[in-house]
Design a protein around this motif. Structure first.
Motif, PDB file in Angstrom:
ATOM      1  N   GLY A  31       0.848  -1.133   0.134  1.00 50.56           N
ATOM      2  CA  GLY A  31       0.069   0.134  -0.082  1.00 50.56           C
ATOM      3  C   GLY A  31       0.712   1.290  -0.054  1.00 50.56           C
ATOM      4  O   GLY A  31       1.860   1.248   0.745  1.00 50.56           O
ATOM      5  N   ILE A  32       0.687   2.108  -0.852  1.00 49.85           N
ATOM      6  CA  ILE A  32       1.654   3.410  -1.104  1.00 49.85           C
ATOM      7  C   ILE A  32       0.633   4.596  -1.133  1.00 49.85           C
ATOM      8  O   ILE A  32       1.228   5.572  -1.199  1.00 49.85           O
ATOM      9  N   ALA A  33      -0.501   4.537  -0.981  1.00 52.94           N
ATOM     10  CA  ALA A  33      -1.232   5.758  -1.101  1.00 52.94           C
ATOM     11  C   ALA A  33      -2.759   5.551  -0.286  1.00 52.94           C
ATOM     12  O   ALA A  33      -3.123   4.429  -0.482  1.00 52.94           O
ATOM     13  N   GLY A  34      -3.415   6.681  -0.052  1.00 51.57           N
ATOM     14  CA  GLY A  34      -4.678   6.413   0.521  1.00 51.57           C
ATOM     15  C   GLY A  34      -5.024   5.607   1.785  1.00 51.57           C
ATOM     16  O   GLY A  34      -3.905   5.309   2.291  1.00 51.57           O
ATOM     17  N   PRO A  35      -5.982   5.556   2.337  1.00 50.84           N
ATOM     18  CA  PRO A  35      -6.135   5.036   3.785  1.00 50.84           C
ATOM     19  C   PRO A  35      -5.989   3.566   3.594  1.00 50.84           C
ATOM     20  O   PRO A  35      -6.271   2.878   2.706  1.00 50.84           O
ATOM     21  N   PRO A  36      -5.623   2.710   4.769  1.00 56.76           N
ATOM     22  CA  PRO A  36      -5.149   1.705   4.567  1.00 56.76           C
ATOM     23  C   PRO A  36      -6.316   0.697   4.804  1.00 56.76           C
ATOM     24  O   PRO A  36      -6.564  -0.645   4.361  1.00 56.76           O
ATOM     25  N   GLU A  37      -7.561   1.149   5.275  1.00 58.76           N
ATOM     26  CA  GLU A  37      -8.655   0.304   5.420  1.00 58.76           C
ATOM     27  C   GLU A  37      -9.587   0.413   4.394  1.00 58.76           C
ATOM     28  O   GLU A  37      -9.888   1.590   3.669  1.00 58.76           O
ATOM     29  N   ALA A  38     -10.181  -0.683   3.660  1.00 65.52           N
ATOM     30  CA  ALA A  38     -11.307  -0.677   2.457  1.00 65.52           C
ATOM     31  C   ALA A  38     -11.629  -2.059   2.691  1.00 65.52           C
ATOM     32  O   ALA A  38     -11.217  -3.215   3.100  1.00 65.52           O
ATOM     33  N   GLU A  39     -12.989  -2.450   2.227  1.00 70.55           N
ATOM     34  CA  GLU A  39     -13.534  -3.591   2.303  1.00 70.55           C
ATOM     35  C   GLU A  39     -13.783  -3.908   0.553  1.00 70.55           C
ATOM     36  O   GLU A  39     -14.375  -2.885  -0.161  1.00 70.55           O
ATOM     37  N   LEU A  40     -13.359  -4.980   0.127  1.00 65.43           N
ATOM     38  CA  LEU A  40     -13.461  -5.595  -1.286  1.00 65.43           C
ATOM     39  C   LEU A  40     -14.578  -6.436  -1.499  1.00 65.43           C
ATOM     40  O   LEU A  40     -14.566  -7.577  -0.683  1.00 65.43           O
TER      41      LEU A  40
END
Length: 484
Positions: A31-40
């Motif tokens: 992960g190199i940008a944006g927030p680390p939390e997301a749901e796929l």
């Protein structure tokens, strides 16, 4: 504003957290940008300059940036489409993730994942599907444990408080049963935060039967607390309310099971005869000997078993299954799981009517001691209804010329004739003959491949040492199968 629905719903598969995918060391993702939390919710690959029209939301979009010319516009369109994250593959198009793309993802809050050259996009998709399968398995195990715990609680002498207590424990929150006026009849679980009880009372009025048309359920939030309200059946205006600090996959199913149980338990008071009948049916459903239960129900009473699936396919939640039972005139409903058929035990032997949106298979009326046979009949009838695309199929009792055969000698001859066959060959032959030898329809009815049907029927011919293309042979076998 509360969110309204006809019943608890969920995505086809549980979402996968992006952090779980990043933890797969064999993929080498970073992960190199944006927030680390997301749901796929799924994975999609596209090299279009603007994939917006082809996104549904919740995707991990994978791209090598073949047509990437304006990173800012590209990322803004992904965010507008609801994409969950962007996976960018370096080489052969780009030697590194463009700095402008990194800046745009930080600016719009879109997680950006660097995909190393040696990691194929298909490997990422496969990893996501595996994580989803593992999440679904965890969810099913959790729901199964909760269902067993709730069923056990419903069998106690104080079933309504016991079910609420177990529900609160399973969801790690508070469960309460309210009247149509908002009065709290029973409650269990954690003491709610200030304002939660009042918010639940307001939410309960949204699903109260006094509201027309009233939704089956409604959800809302108060700070970090998730609120939910479900209308119970039975015509008394009762509402189940829930307050939890988190929502997990399977919560909607667990709540739906509790709604069905509480609807039955909180139904209007029954007379002694009706109470005895309900107790007998509960014993039967829990595995009691039908012969011992029959006297409580009246040995001469007839029952019809119905198997049902949604016409469009897909799983059915307990609330929808309960609505089908109500339409058929019974509260004795097994909602099944996944693509399993919904099963309804309908008292009496009256004529059943097709139900919009459902495909039904019904048994012939049977005594309570013969429900196992009726259950098999209903399963066969449902398969035939799906194969022939009819809304209702009934496994009729033996009649006509077949009914004129002496039952003793006919059954003995049938057993001898069919002795070489074992399951699933017998059932395949029965289904194939009932559908006039159609390979495709038989495959649909049995939910197997048509080649499997061909192989099984071929095996039947070998074992029976006969020509199944001969109409006389088919007729004799069909009569024998009807005698079983």
């Amino acid at each position: 504003m509360p969110e309204l629905s006809a019943g608890p719903t969920a995505p086809p598969t549980p979402p996968v957290r992006l952090t779980e995918l990043l933890a797969r060391e064999e993929l080498g993702l970073r992960g190199i940008a944006g927030p680390p939390e997301a749901e796929l919710l799924w994975v999609h690959t596209s090299e279009m300059a603007d994939p917006y029209p082809y996104l549904l939301g919740g995707e991990l979009l994978l791209s090598a940036g073949v047509l990437l010319t304006d990173p800012d516009t590209y990322v803004s369109r992904l965010v507008e489409a609801g994409a969950a994250a962007l996976g960018f593959g370096v080489r052969p198009v780009h030697e590194a993730v463009p700095a402008e793309l990194v800046a745009a993802c930080d600016r719009y809050g879109l997680p950006l994942i660097e995909v190393p050259p040696k990691t194929p996009f298909t490997a990422i998709a496969r990893a996501v599907w595996r994580l989803m399968a593992q999440a679904r398995l965890r969810e099913l195990r959790r729901v199964t444990r909760a269902q067993q715990a709730l069923a056990t609680a419903a069998a106690r002498t104080d079933p309504v408080p016991a079910v609420l207590h177990q529900l609160a424990a399973q969801l790690e929150g508070r469960a309460a049963l309210l009247t149509a006026d908002g009065e709290e009849l029973h409650a269990a679980g954690r003491t709610p935060a200030p304002g939660v009880r009042a918010a639940l009372t307001r939410l309960s009025r949204v699903v109260a039967p006094a509201v027309r048309p009233a939704p089956a359920s409604a959800t809302d939030t108060l700070g970090t607390t998730h609120l939910a309200a479900y209308a119970l059946g039975g015509g008394q205006g009762l509402v189940l309310t829930l307050a939890t600090e988190r929502r997990e996959p399977g919560d909607h199913t667990v709540a739906g099971i509790a709604v069905v149980l509480l609807s039955l338990l909180a139904a209007p008071h029954q007379g002694a005869d009706a109470a005895g009948r309900s107790a007998a049916l509960v014993r039967l459903l829990l595995g009691a000997d039908p012969a011992g239960v029959a006297p409580l129900l009246g040995g001469a009473e007839q029952w019809t078993v119905v198997h049902a699936r949604r016409s469009g396919g897909g799983p059915v939640d307990p609330l929808t299954a309960g609505a089908l039972g109500a339409a058929l005139g019974s509260a004795l409903v097994d909602a099944g799981r996944g693509r399993d058929a919904v099963r309804v035990l309908v008292p009496g032997g009256g004529r059943l009517a097709p139900q919009p949106g459902w495909t039904l298979g019904a048994s012939a009326p049977a005594a309570i001691t013969a429900l196992d046979v009726a259950d098999a009949q209903a399963a066969r009838a449902l398969g035939r209804a799906e194969a022939t695309r009819t809304p209702l199929a009934v496994d009729a009792p033996i009649s006509g010329l077949a009914a004129l055969l002496p039952p003793g000698p006919a059954a003995e001859h049938a057993r001898a004739l069919l002795a070489p066959l074992a399951e699933p060959l017998t059932e395949t032959l029965r289904c194939w003959l009932s559908l006039h030898g159609s390979w495709d329809r038989t495959a649909t009815a049995l939910q197997v491949h048509r080649n499997t049907v061909r192989q099984r029927i071929g095996r039947c011919g070998v074992l029976l040492k006969t020509d199944l293309d001969d109409m006389d042979v088919r007729t004799e076998l069909w009569l024998a199968l009807r005698q079983e």
